[in-house]
Scaffold this motif. Sequence first.
Motif, short mmCIF file in Angstrom:
data_model
loop_
_atom_site.label_atom_id
_atom_site.label_comp_id
_atom_site.label_asym_id
_atom_site.label_seq_id
_atom_site.Cartn_x
_atom_site.Cartn_y
_atom_site.Cartn_z
N ARG A 19 0.77 -1.30 -0.12
CA ARG A 19 -0.07 -0.08 0.02
C ARG A 19 0.81 1.34 0.11
O ARG A 19 0.49 2.34 -0.75
CB ARG A 19 -1.01 0.03 1.03
CG ARG A 19 -1.91 1.25 1.35
CD ARG A 19 -2.87 1.19 0.09
NE ARG A 19 -3.67 2.20 0.00
CZ ARG A 19 -4.11 2.90 -1.04
NH1 ARG A 19 -3.91 2.62 -2.36
NH2 ARG A 19 -4.84 4.08 -0.90
N ALA A 20 2.08 1.03 0.81
CA ALA A 20 2.75 2.49 0.68
C ALA A 20 3.43 2.68 -0.70
O ALA A 20 3.44 3.69 -1.21
CB ALA A 20 3.87 2.30 1.71
N GLN A 21 3.95 1.54 -1.27
CA GLN A 21 4.26 1.62 -2.71
C GLN A 21 3.29 2.18 -3.54
O GLN A 21 3.45 2.81 -4.43
CB GLN A 21 4.93 0.15 -3.13
CG GLN A 21 6.14 -0.19 -2.40
CD GLN A 21 6.56 -1.69 -2.64
OE1 GLN A 21 5.69 -2.27 -3.28
NE2 GLN A 21 7.81 -1.74 -2.66
N GLU A 22 1.97 1.78 -3.18
CA GLU A 22 0.92 2.15 -4.38
C GLU A 22 0.57 3.65 -3.92
O GLU A 22 0.22 4.52 -5.06
CB GLU A 22 -0.38 1.20 -3.88
CG GLU A 22 -0.31 -0.06 -4.49
CD GLU A 22 -1.35 -0.80 -3.90
OE1 GLU A 22 -2.13 -0.14 -2.94
OE2 GLU A 22 -1.33 -2.21 -3.80
N LEU A 23 0.79 4.10 -2.91
CA LEU A 23 0.32 5.24 -2.64
C LEU A 23 1.47 6.46 -3.20
O LEU A 23 1.32 7.38 -3.65
CB LEU A 23 0.39 5.90 -1.22
CG LEU A 23 -0.85 5.15 -0.48
CD1 LEU A 23 -0.40 5.33 1.13
CD2 LEU A 23 -1.86 5.87 -0.84
#
Length: 172
Positions: free
Chosen positions: A48-52
């Motif tokens: 999720r952090a990479q997606e953000l």
Amino acid sequence: MSPKKDTQKSATPALVRLKPHGARESTTANNKKSTGFTDEERAAMKARAQELKAEARADKDKAEGESAVLAAVAAMKEPDRAMAKRLHAIIKASAPALSPKTWYGMPAYAKDGKVVCFFQSAQKFNTRYASLGFSDTANLDEGALWPVAFALKELTATEEARISALVKKAVS
């Protein structure tokens, strides 16, 4: 010592022990135990952090969001991969205004930055079927009760037509 300091309780720091598989267990002064995140939860948070970060870039470039979705689909096992590829084509054809992106590692499709629909792989969630879900931003409201997720075992022409109609309605 001042009266104020005499009435304050001292804070006892939590003791942290590592358990097998990297889980943490902490013990507080009350001897209450809490476990840390599982490996799957840590992986989901990292994704999720990479997606953000990717979303910030993808807002500038729709093609980057699509390549992230296609990479997520390519990482799936069959039969989910085939269903995800077909759903991607159906959703793009039915609602070209939606932007592909990944959402918690899953293929998703957004309008104005908000996810409208998404695909969940059966293998990722250890379920017996994959699913197509719709968020609260989808315009699927019908009275006081309506479905927001659909189980998928296979895609036939009947299911494809229904999915196309649902996606069109969701973005209307």
